[in-house]
Design an enzyme around this catalytic site. Structure first.
Site, PDB file in Angstrom:
ATOM      1  N   TYR A 212      -1.832  -0.846  -5.049  1.00  0.00           N
ATOM      2  CA  TYR A 212      -1.662  -2.478  -4.611  1.00  0.00           C
ATOM      3  C   TYR A 212      -0.980  -3.074  -5.701  1.00  0.00           C
ATOM      4  CZ  TYR A 212      -3.771  -4.287  -0.376  1.00  0.00           C
ATOM      5  OH  TYR A 212      -3.863  -4.607   0.739  1.00  0.00           O
TER       6      TYR A 212
ATOM      7  N   ASP B  39      21.473 -12.709   9.688  1.00  0.00           N
ATOM      8  CA  ASP B  39      20.609 -11.369  10.042  1.00  0.00           C
ATOM      9  C   ASP B  39      21.490 -10.340  10.244  1.00  0.00           C
ATOM     10  OD1 ASP B  39      19.052  -9.544  10.726  1.00  0.00           O
ATOM     11  OD2 ASP B  39      17.802 -10.677  12.335  1.00  0.00           O
TER      12      ASP B  39
ATOM     13  N   GLU C 137       0.081  -6.983  -5.044  1.00  0.00           N
ATOM     14  CA  GLU C 137       0.592  -8.177  -4.668  1.00  0.00           C
ATOM     15  C   GLU C 137       1.208  -9.197  -5.648  1.00  0.00           C
ATOM     16  OE1 GLU C 137      -2.773 -10.084  -2.634  1.00  0.00           O
ATOM     17  OE2 GLU C 137      -2.724  -8.716  -1.101  1.00  0.00           O
TER      18      GLU C 137
ATOM     19  N   ARG D 266      12.546   2.804   6.751  1.00  0.00           N
ATOM     20  CA  ARG D 266      12.124   1.649   7.629  1.00  0.00           C
ATOM     21  C   ARG D 266      11.582   0.446   6.855  1.00  0.00           C
ATOM     22  NH1 ARG D 266      11.716   1.194  12.744  1.00  0.00           N
ATOM     23  NH2 ARG D 266      12.705   3.328  12.814  1.00  0.00           N
TER      24      ARG D 266
HETATM   25  N1  PLP Z   1      16.902  -8.346  13.325  1.00  0.00           N
HETATM   26  C1  PLP Z   1      17.799  -7.844  14.124  1.00  0.00           C
HETATM   27  C2  PLP Z   1      19.172  -8.440  14.493  1.00  0.00           C
HETATM   28  C3  PLP Z   1      17.443  -6.448  14.956  1.00  0.00           C
HETATM   29  O1  PLP Z   1      18.384  -5.820  15.728  1.00  0.00           O
HETATM   30  C4  PLP Z   1      15.973  -6.171  14.553  1.00  0.00           C
HETATM   31  C5  PLP Z   1      15.354  -4.869  15.184  1.00  0.00           C
HETATM   32  O2  PLP Z   1      15.844  -4.341  16.389  1.00  0.00           O
HETATM   33  C6  PLP Z   1      15.168  -6.894  13.850  1.00  0.00           C
HETATM   34  C7  PLP Z   1      15.750  -8.125  13.169  1.00  0.00           C
HETATM   35  C8  PLP Z   1      13.793  -6.324  13.477  1.00  0.00           C
HETATM   36  O3  PLP Z   1      13.712  -5.402  12.769  1.00  0.00           O
HETATM   37  P1  PLP Z   1      12.291  -4.523  12.605  1.00  0.00           P
HETATM   38  O4  PLP Z   1      12.208  -3.603  14.165  1.00  0.00           O
HETATM   39  O5  PLP Z   1      12.316  -3.783  11.460  1.00  0.00           O
HETATM   40  O6  PLP Z   1      11.291  -5.517  12.467  1.00  0.00           O
END
Ligand code: PLP
Length: 478
Positions: free
Chosen positions: A65, A242, A67, A280
């Site tokens: 752990y 993103d 945190e 992941r």
């Molecule tokens: N942001 C984008 C642009 C994505 O394509 C995805 C997943 O498909 C995510 C976020 C979410 O990722 P996760 O599945 O790891 O939560």
């Protein structure tokens, strides 16, 4: 004995141990490798992590752990986790040229929610805290929180619409981002299906969001992040990119200059398991201004850090620094282009007419099919894809009109541009040989279809031939 044979033996021994405890899990794990080996993986968000990355995830680092943040943990004995997190963050900062990196998010969604909360905390909460006579969030009463919630709710977020290729976490109702913010989406040009920056700028001027989100899950083109920053600056918005899908192309220097989000965005979020080819998980990069707010991600938004996954992120990021990875990233883009060209030559309609990233989005309406039918027919034929909306999709988000393809996984297996032409031939062959069945009302079904045995078998044989030439983890027998 080769190194790979030795690793294979080690995995076999470990799985034999698992089998004694829960045979169904050992069997499913073994079967997953067989299945992944046996089909052409064209899911744009998937990849094959290296054995060092996979092995790093399976250790006792999982048992700790931790945190908090490096050097500031709520548990004793975190010195090794501190090393792991520092190394991963250092690689992330150096690889992407970021001032700050936070490697704890457990997934892409977690990274986005943490980033949104941090942006709100940075821009909205601080002055509000003073108004309440509070120094930290811990000093707030329940009534203060209620007022703050209302205030947060009045903030605005603008991201790419789902059918243009945006992601649910960019302000849409099924995700908390659509509940935290008032949301409006920008789309793409109805003719070209490309982003029109003048139109986006106009929409941003009208809506005045606190957060402008750029990035996508299904847009087959590069984005000019310098332009997006100019648009955000005009209204004082925070630019959040993103890059979950294309982080590997940024790391591998395929996207540079205006196409590299890191120098232009205030905050960049990503997953680590798609084109970046890591474990992941998620990650946040930002300018120093946001560091203190993002560092509060755990335990404010996130559970305890997954130390074993942070370790695997460090390994994947170290791999992504290499010349080999740059070649890989360049090949991902070249393979997508070859796939798109092969499909266009065979009469398949593509959203935006092509690609310049790792995604190819087919529009299958000319075959009289829905995305769902095309996805299922391709799966039977040894090709794994996913159905996806296209702009102004007449079939909605369930049946869809599109099928998304991506090249990160096959490129990891060593597929080349000429292999991609063979894949295009297979896909076009299956689509041409698939016909919707007729419903009892005499209308074409949106789900059921007939695929000729001959076309299916031809595609399966071709898949076997191509996959046999590019084995996954060769010498691995578990
Ligand atoms: N942001 C984008 C642009 C994505 O394509 C995805 C997943 O498909 C995510 C976020 C979410 O990722 P996760 O599945 O790891 O939560």
């Amino acid at each position: 004995m080769s190194q790979l044979n030795a690793v294979s033996d080690a995995y076999k021994t470990l799985l034999d141990m698992v089998e004694k405890v829960e045979p169904r899990i050992a069997a499913a794990t073994r079967q997953e490798l067989t299945d992944q080996r046996a089909s052409l993986k064209l899911i744009a968000s998937e990849n094959y992590a290296s054995l060092p990355v996979l092995a790093t995830m399976g250790t006792w680092l999982s048992d700790k752990y931790a945190e908090g943040t490096v050097g500031h943990r709520f548990y004793a004995g975190c010195q090794n986790v501190d090393t792991v997190e520092s190394v991963a963050a250092e690689h992330a900062r150096e690889l992407f040229g970021a001032e700050y990196a936070y490697v704890q998010p457990h997934s892409g969604i977690d990274a986005n929610v943490t980033a949104y909360w941090s942006i709100l905390a940075h821009h909205v909460e601080s002055p509000a805290l003073e108004e309440f006579g509070a120094r930290t969030v811990n000093d707030l009463s329940e009534a203060d929180w209620e007022t703050l919630r209302k205030r947060f709710g009045e903030q605005r977020l603008m991201g790419m619409s789902l059918d243009a290729g945006g992601h649910l976490t960019h302000g849409f109702r099924p995700n908390i981002s659509g509940k935290m913010f008032h949301q409006r989406a920008y789309g793409t040009d109805p003719e070209t299906q490309l982003l029109d920056y003048d139109v986006v700028a106009q929409q941003v001027r009208e809506f005045k969001p606190l957060v402008l989100v750029a990035g996508y899950s299904a847009y087959p083109r590069r984005v000019n992040f310098a332009k997006m920053r100019e648009i955000a600056d005009e209204v004082g918005a925070v630019l959040m990119v993103d890059m979950a899908h294309f982080a590997g192309l940024v790391a591998g220097k395929v996207f540079t200059g205006d196409e590299d989000p890191v120098p232009h965005a205030h905050v960049v979020t990503t997953t680590t398991h798609k084109s970046l080819r890591g474990p992941r998980g998620g990650m946040i990069l930002a300018t120093k201004d946001y560091a203190a707010d993002i560092d509060r991600g755990c335990p404010l938004v996130l559970g305890g850090p997954l130390s074993h996954v942070m370790a695997a992120k460090a390994v994947a990021l170290a791999e992504a620094r290499t010349e080999e990875f740059r070649t890989y990233a360049a090949n991902v883009a070249a393979n997508a282009k070859a796939l798109a060209e092969g499909l266009l030559r065979r009469g398949v309609r593509l959203v935006t007419g092509g690609t310049d990233n790792h995604i190819v989005l087919m529009d299958v309406r000319d075959f009289g099919l829905t995305g769902r039918q095309a996805e299922a027919a391709l799966l039977e034929s040894g090709i794994v894809t996913n159905r996806n909306s296209v702009p102004n999709d007449p079939n909605g988000a369930w049946y869809t009109t599109g099928v998304r393809l991506g090249t990160p996984a096959l490129t990891s297996r060593g597929f080349t541009t000429s292999d991609m032409d063979a894949v295009a031939e297979m896909i076009a062959g299956v689509l041409k040989s698939t016909k919707p069945t007729t419903t009892s009302k005499g209308e074409p079904s949106k789900a059921k279809y007939d695929l000729s045995d001959e076309a299916r078998q031809h595609s399966l044989d071709e898949a076997e031939r191509l996959l046999g030439q590019r084995p996954l983890y060769p010498g691995f027998d578990i």
